[in-house]
Each structure stands twice: as C-alpha cells, then as structure tokens.
Design a protein around this motif. Structure first.
Motif, PDB file in Angstrom:
ATOM      1  N   PHE A   1      44.013  35.499  58.951  1.00  0.00           N
ATOM      2  CA  PHE A   1      44.358  34.718  60.149  1.00  0.00           C
ATOM      3  C   PHE A   1      45.818  34.922  60.533  1.00  0.00           C
ATOM      4  N   ASN A   2      46.324  36.111  60.291  1.00  0.00           N
ATOM      5  CA  ASN A   2      47.687  36.447  60.696  1.00  0.00           C
ATOM      6  C   ASN A   2      47.719  37.804  61.371  1.00  0.00           C
ATOM      7  N   ASP A   3      48.831  38.076  62.042  1.00  0.00           N
ATOM      8  CA  ASP A   3      49.003  39.329  62.790  1.00  0.00           C
ATOM      9  C   ASP A   3      50.202  40.076  62.215  1.00  0.00           C
ATOM     10  N   PRO A   4      50.396  41.335  62.647  1.00  0.00           N
ATOM     11  CA  PRO A   4      51.601  42.037  62.221  1.00  0.00           C
ATOM     12  C   PRO A   4      52.848  41.250  62.686  1.00  0.00           C
ATOM     13  N   PRO A   5      53.984  41.262  61.977  1.00  0.00           N
ATOM     14  CA  PRO A   5      54.241  42.120  60.814  1.00  0.00           C
ATOM     15  C   PRO A   5      53.743  41.520  59.480  1.00  0.00           C
ATOM     16  N   TYR A   6      53.544  40.174  59.397  1.00  0.00           N
ATOM     17  CA  TYR A   6      53.147  39.582  58.114  1.00  0.00           C
ATOM     18  C   TYR A   6      51.827  40.187  57.625  1.00  0.00           C
ATOM     19  N   HIS A   7      50.840  40.313  58.550  1.00  0.00           N
ATOM     20  CA  HIS A   7      49.545  40.854  58.163  1.00  0.00           C
ATOM     21  C   HIS A   7      49.688  42.247  57.536  1.00  0.00           C
ATOM     22  N   THR A   8      50.547  43.083  58.136  1.00  0.00           N
ATOM     23  CA  THR A   8      50.687  44.466  57.659  1.00  0.00           C
ATOM     24  C   THR A   8      51.214  44.495  56.227  1.00  0.00           C
ATOM     25  N   ILE A   9      52.195  43.626  55.958  1.00  0.00           N
ATOM     26  CA  ILE A   9      52.794  43.621  54.610  1.00  0.00           C
ATOM     27  C   ILE A   9      51.760  43.184  53.575  1.00  0.00           C
ATOM     28  N   VAL A  10      51.079  42.054  53.860  1.00  0.00           N
ATOM     29  CA  VAL A  10      50.120  41.552  52.867  1.00  0.00           C
ATOM     30  C   VAL A  10      48.988  42.550  52.686  1.00  0.00           C
ATOM     31  N   ARG A  11      48.529  43.140  53.791  1.00  0.00           N
ATOM     32  CA  ARG A  11      47.415  44.095  53.697  1.00  0.00           C
ATOM     33  C   ARG A  11      47.806  45.286  52.819  1.00  0.00           C
ATOM     34  N   LYS A  12      49.044  45.776  53.027  1.00  0.00           N
ATOM     35  CA  LYS A  12      49.476  46.927  52.209  1.00  0.00           C
ATOM     36  C   LYS A  12      49.538  46.541  50.736  1.00  0.00           C
ATOM     37  N   LEU A  13      49.997  45.312  50.455  1.00  0.00           N
ATOM     38  CA  LEU A  13      50.065  44.879  49.054  1.00  0.00           C
ATOM     39  C   LEU A  13      48.677  44.764  48.442  1.00  0.00           C
ATOM     40  N   LEU A  14      47.744  44.166  49.201  1.00  0.00           N
ATOM     41  CA  LEU A  14      46.379  44.021  48.665  1.00  0.00           C
ATOM     42  C   LEU A  14      45.676  45.372  48.564  1.00  0.00           C
ATOM     43  N   ALA A  15      46.035  46.289  49.473  1.00  0.00           N
ATOM     44  CA  ALA A  15      45.345  47.589  49.489  1.00  0.00           C
ATOM     45  C   ALA A  15      45.490  48.309  48.153  1.00  0.00           C
ATOM     46  N   GLY A  16      46.573  47.989  47.410  1.00  0.00           N
ATOM     47  CA  GLY A  16      46.780  48.570  46.087  1.00  0.00           C
ATOM     48  C   GLY A  16      45.619  48.246  45.149  1.00  0.00           C
ATOM     49  N   ALA A  17      44.884  47.177  45.476  1.00  0.00           N
ATOM     50  CA  ALA A  17      43.754  46.762  44.629  1.00  0.00           C
ATOM     51  C   ALA A  17      42.488  47.557  44.953  1.00  0.00           C
ATOM     52  N   PHE A  18      42.511  48.323  46.048  1.00  0.00           N
ATOM     53  CA  PHE A  18      41.269  48.989  46.497  1.00  0.00           C
ATOM     54  C   PHE A  18      41.434  50.501  46.617  1.00  0.00           C
ATOM     55  N   THR A  19      42.354  51.066  45.849  1.00  0.00           N
ATOM     56  CA  THR A  19      42.544  52.519  45.906  1.00  0.00           C
ATOM     57  C   THR A  19      41.310  53.199  45.301  1.00  0.00           C
ATOM     58  N   PRO A  20      41.053  54.478  45.650  1.00  0.00           N
ATOM     59  CA  PRO A  20      39.916  55.172  45.056  1.00  0.00           C
ATOM     60  C   PRO A  20      39.943  55.123  43.528  1.00  0.00           C
ATOM     61  N   ARG A  21      41.158  55.143  42.934  1.00  0.00           N
ATOM     62  CA  ARG A  21      41.236  55.104  41.469  1.00  0.00           C
ATOM     63  C   ARG A  21      40.719  53.765  40.928  1.00  0.00           C
ATOM     64  N   LYS A  22      41.167  52.661  41.589  1.00  0.00           N
ATOM     65  CA  LYS A  22      40.717  51.329  41.149  1.00  0.00           C
ATOM     66  C   LYS A  22      39.205  51.191  41.339  1.00  0.00           C
ATOM     67  N   LEU A  23      38.701  51.716  42.471  1.00  0.00           N
ATOM     68  CA  LEU A  23      37.272  51.567  42.743  1.00  0.00           C
ATOM     69  C   LEU A  23      36.443  52.406  41.773  1.00  0.00           C
ATOM     70  N   ALA A  24      36.999  53.588  41.386  1.00  0.00           N
ATOM     71  CA  ALA A  24      36.283  54.418  40.411  1.00  0.00           C
ATOM     72  C   ALA A  24      36.197  53.675  39.079  1.00  0.00           C
ATOM     73  N   GLU A  25      37.260  52.916  38.767  1.00  0.00           N
ATOM     74  CA  GLU A  25      37.289  52.113  37.538  1.00  0.00           C
ATOM     75  C   GLU A  25      36.197  51.037  37.591  1.00  0.00           C
ATOM     76  N   MET A  26      35.922  50.553  38.822  1.00  0.00           N
ATOM     77  CA  MET A  26      34.969  49.461  39.007  1.00  0.00           C
ATOM     78  C   MET A  26      33.515  49.896  38.809  1.00  0.00           C
ATOM     79  N   THR A  27      33.194  51.152  39.206  1.00  0.00           N
ATOM     80  CA  THR A  27      31.780  51.555  39.251  1.00  0.00           C
ATOM     81  C   THR A  27      31.039  51.359  37.921  1.00  0.00           C
ATOM     82  N   PRO A  28      31.578  51.882  36.777  1.00  0.00           N
ATOM     83  CA  PRO A  28      30.841  51.637  35.516  1.00  0.00           C
ATOM     84  C   PRO A  28      30.779  50.159  35.141  1.00  0.00           C
ATOM     85  N   LEU A  29      31.808  49.399  35.546  1.00  0.00           N
ATOM     86  CA  LEU A  29      31.773  47.960  35.253  1.00  0.00           C
ATOM     87  C   LEU A  29      30.622  47.310  36.017  1.00  0.00           C
TER      88      LEU A  29
END
Ligand code: HEM
Length: 403
Positions: free
Chosen positions: A87-115
């Motif tokens: 429920f926010n817009d840039p610039p705050y939205h952009t910062i938080v989104r970039k920080l959270l995006a670290g949780a959804f990198t292909p490496r993290k998601l690959a870690e998730m699949t066997p789990l």
C-alpha cells in the motif's frame, strides 16, 4: 441481494450470495456497466483491458493513508496497512521491494524446491487414506504455513497461530467489516508484532543460526542505497510477507481441490497426465483467483476503454471478472487445464506484481502433482464452506474422503 438490477450494485454492501458465487453479477457488470459507480463515488472495473491498464499506469497509486485512517483510525491495523510495501508507492515501495526481492532470488527459490517436495510428501503421508479429511487444515494450509515460517524463522510452536492472524489482518481489508472483526485484526497485528520482535531480536544476536530457506537475516541486515528497514518497517513488512505468503497460497490449494471435485474430467486428465500441471495451476489461478479485488487511487484523469476516470477517484479492480473476460479468454467460464495462452491477472502486473508468484507456482505445482498422482479419487464428504470474505476467495472448510 442478487443485484438483478446491476445499477444498484454496491461493492460496499455485498452479501453472502455474492461471496458464494460472484461470477453472474460480475458478468452482468462487465456486459452492462464496465465502469460502475458505487454510491460512495468509487468505481468498480470488470474488463480485462481496463484493469490491466490501471495496473500499468503510474498515476494510479497504491497509497491508502487516507482511506486507512478513515477506516481504522489510530490503530495497529492502520499502522500495519500503511507501512507494508503493497500500500505504498515509490520511492518507499522501491526500497522495500528491492530488500524483499533478496528473499526470492533464483538461488533462494532453488533452495526451496527440495524443501517443498519433502514437506508435501510428509503431509501426504500423514493423511488418513480411508478416513475423513478436512482438506484446508490437513493439507491446503500446511505447506504454505511451513514454507513461509521457514523463510521468516517462525518456530514450530507458534505456527498454528498464523492462519488466524492472517485472516484477521487481511479480513479487515474487506469492503464491509463489522467491529468485532476490526478488534480481532488489531489484536492480531499487536500479538504478531510482539512475536516477530522477539524473533528479530534473537536473529540479530545469532545471525549464524538461520535455518535452510530462511531470509529473515537478509531483511534485518540488508541495505539498498545505504538504507535499511527501520524496526517498525521491518516488523510490519514481515507481517505482510507472512500474510501474503500463506493465505493466498492456501486458497490456491483449496480452490484447486474445489475445481477438481467440480470437474471430474479435468481431475482424470491431470491424474493421467501429471506433466500438464503447469498449465493446470495457471487455469486454477485464473478461474478462482485467490485475490479477487484490488484497489488503486487515480491521481490524474485516466482514459480507459469503458470511459474516463477523474483524478481523485478510488478504483476497485475486479481481478475475478478480468480473468473471465470473453474478450481475453475463449469460453471463459470453462475450466481447461491445458489452456494456453493464459495471461491471467491473478498476480496482477506493473510495479506491484506479486513478488512471491514464482514461489506460489512452485508450491502449487508440486503439491497438486503429488496430490493427484497419489490420490486419484478424492470425494466430497460433508458441506464445504467458503471463506466469508469478498476480497479473498478460498475455502474455510472442505471435508473430503480420500481413497
Ligand atoms: C497463489 C498465491 C498468491 C497470489 C494469488 C498472490 C497475489 C498477489 C497480488 C494480486 C498482489 C498485488 C497486490 C496489489 O498491488 O494490489 C501481490 C503482491 C505481493 N505478493 Fe503475492 N500472491 C500469492 C502468493 C505470494 C507468496 C507465496 C508471497 C511470498 C512468500 C507473496 C508476496 C507478495 C508480496 C511481497 C507482494 C507485494 C508486492 C509489491 O507491492 O510490490 N505472494 N500478490
């Protein structure tokens, strides 16, 4: 209310009939009043092309400070819903989104699949093959709850609280909210906040103790352009991530079984051809979208195919109607697990496009494929109950018997 006269439709006073089956009303609105004005001056949009344009238009903002203040006053619910990135817009939205995006990198998601695979196997092993099964609590909510709990480091003894918190916090976003639900929502934000405070404190002191798939440390210590989340932003965005990550995915699973039970031909097709699971999951997301209604505020006049929306207008987007628009989807009410292309808007589009879409798809595909190949004959065994919410579509209870 049946809204036979579509002019009298009011998103702020919908009832149980609409919640049970919104599609006939939505179809009438799409045909007769694709730009519908509610009595409070807000508009309700139902056409795919218009809703897509709204989500791609940067003058359509997500900030809801004013409406949240009006609806929730000075309360934990207002604090939560005005601080989460959605429920926010840039610039705050952009910062938080970039920080959270670290949780959804292909490496993290690959870690998730066997789990995900091992959790689904364990859940299916626990199911009593010939006894009664309450599909929502015994299956649908278990995988998303475990996955998001692993991501945020929620210990096992607290996980049973999460669904109640989520439904109370998200339920307060419905157009019509009775006082007791507001009270429950405020309590949930507070209790959840206290729990997360403790977990964050513990992880700050013990960053090396993070388990597989955990991303809490990245949110605590991560920086974008020298900016990290302050304690309030961290807690409220963790609450949002938890809610976003498990309630909608639980609904994806329960809606999937609801559709399999309604469409035995598609059930057989999938059980015999598990390789079509990718398109099956997309079709389930299209016909029964877990998030049915979105919102934006127009900050400029915006021209759409159905007319012009003037600056200052509050906009409701019916994702559910868009995903059954015949101008976009051939035979839109039919369920076809092999449908391609299928450019549904269940995860929307634009800068707020669901950050967890890939994870939700991984969970949905693995769970559905393992479920139907292991149990090709599931039958309803009692009365199914829908979630009593207009904005979110899923089941509260789905009693079945598994053979
Ligand atoms: C079937 C499951 C899911 C559906 C249908 C869904 C749907 C959506 C939709 C429609 C939005 C946009 C809301 C708006 O801006 O109006 C959204 C945003 C978001 N979703 Fe999901 N979601 C699902 C699963 C997940 C999962 C598993 C996660 C994380 C673990 C997640 C995290 C997020 C986040 C962080 C946002 C905010 C993005 C932003 O504002 O930039 N979602 N989701």
């Amino acid at each position: 209310m049946n809204f036979h006269d579509i002019k009298s439709f009011d998103i702020n006073s919908i009832d149980g009939n609409f919640i049970d089956n919104p599609y006939p009303v939505l179809e009438n609105l799409q045909n007769q009043q694709p730009l519908h004005y509610n009595p409070d001056g807000s508009v309700f949009l139902t056409r795919y092309a218009d809703i897509r344009s709204v989500y791609q238009d940067r003058s359509m903002i997500s900030d809801k400070t004013e409406t949240m203040q009006e609806k929730f006053g000075d309360s934990p619910l207002r604090e939560h819903h005005t601080t989460s990135l959605v429920f926010n817009d840039p610039p705050y939205h952009t910062i938080v989104r970039k920080l959270l995006a670290g949780a959804f990198t292909p490496r993290k998601l690959a870690e998730m699949t066997p789990l995900v695979e091992s959790i689904v196997d364990r859940i299916l092993d626990d199911i009593d093959h010939n006894g009664p099964v309450e599909f929502v609590s015994d299956f649908a909510m278990r995988l998303p709850t475990e996955i998001i709990s692993l991501m945020l480091g929620i210990p096992e003894q607290h996980r049973h609280l999460l669904r109640g918190y989520s439904l109370s916090i998200l339920g307060a976003l419905d157009p019509v909210v009775p006082q007791e639900r507001l009270d429950a929502g405020n309590r949930a934000v507070e209790e959840f906040g206290v729990l997360l405070d403790e977990l964050v404190e513990h992880r700050r002191k013990n960053p090396e103790a993070a388990g597989p798939g955990e991303v809490l440390d990245a949110l605590i210590f991560g920086e974008v352009d020298g900016r990290s989340l302050n304690p309030r932003e961290l807690i409220q965005n963790c609450i949002f991530l938890l809610n976003a990550g498990h309630e909608t995915t639980t609904s994806l699973m329960s809606n999937a079984l609801g559709i399999l039970l309604d469409c035995p031909d598609q059930y057989r097709l999938l059980a015999q051809n598990p390789e079509i699971v990718d398109t099956a999951v997309e079709e389930i997301l299209r016909v029964e979208s877990p998030l049915q209604i979105g919102n934006r505020l127009a900050t400029e006049d915006v021209k759409l195919s159905c007319g012009t929306i003037t600056a200052g207008t509050y906009v409701h987007t019916s994702i559910a109607a868009a995903n059954r628009d015949p101008d976009q989807f051939h035979t839109p009410h039919a369920v076809d697990f092999t449908r391609t292309p299928n450019k549904h808007l269940a995860f929307i589009t634009g800068i707020h496009v669901c950050l967890g879409a890939t994870l939700a798809r991984i969970e949905g595909r693995i769970a559905l494929q393992k479920l139907v190949t292991r149990f090709p004959n599931i039958q309803i065994d009692g009365k199914a109950e829908r979630l009593p919410l207009a904005r979110f579509r899923g089941f509260h209870k789905l009693p079945v018997r598994i053979h």
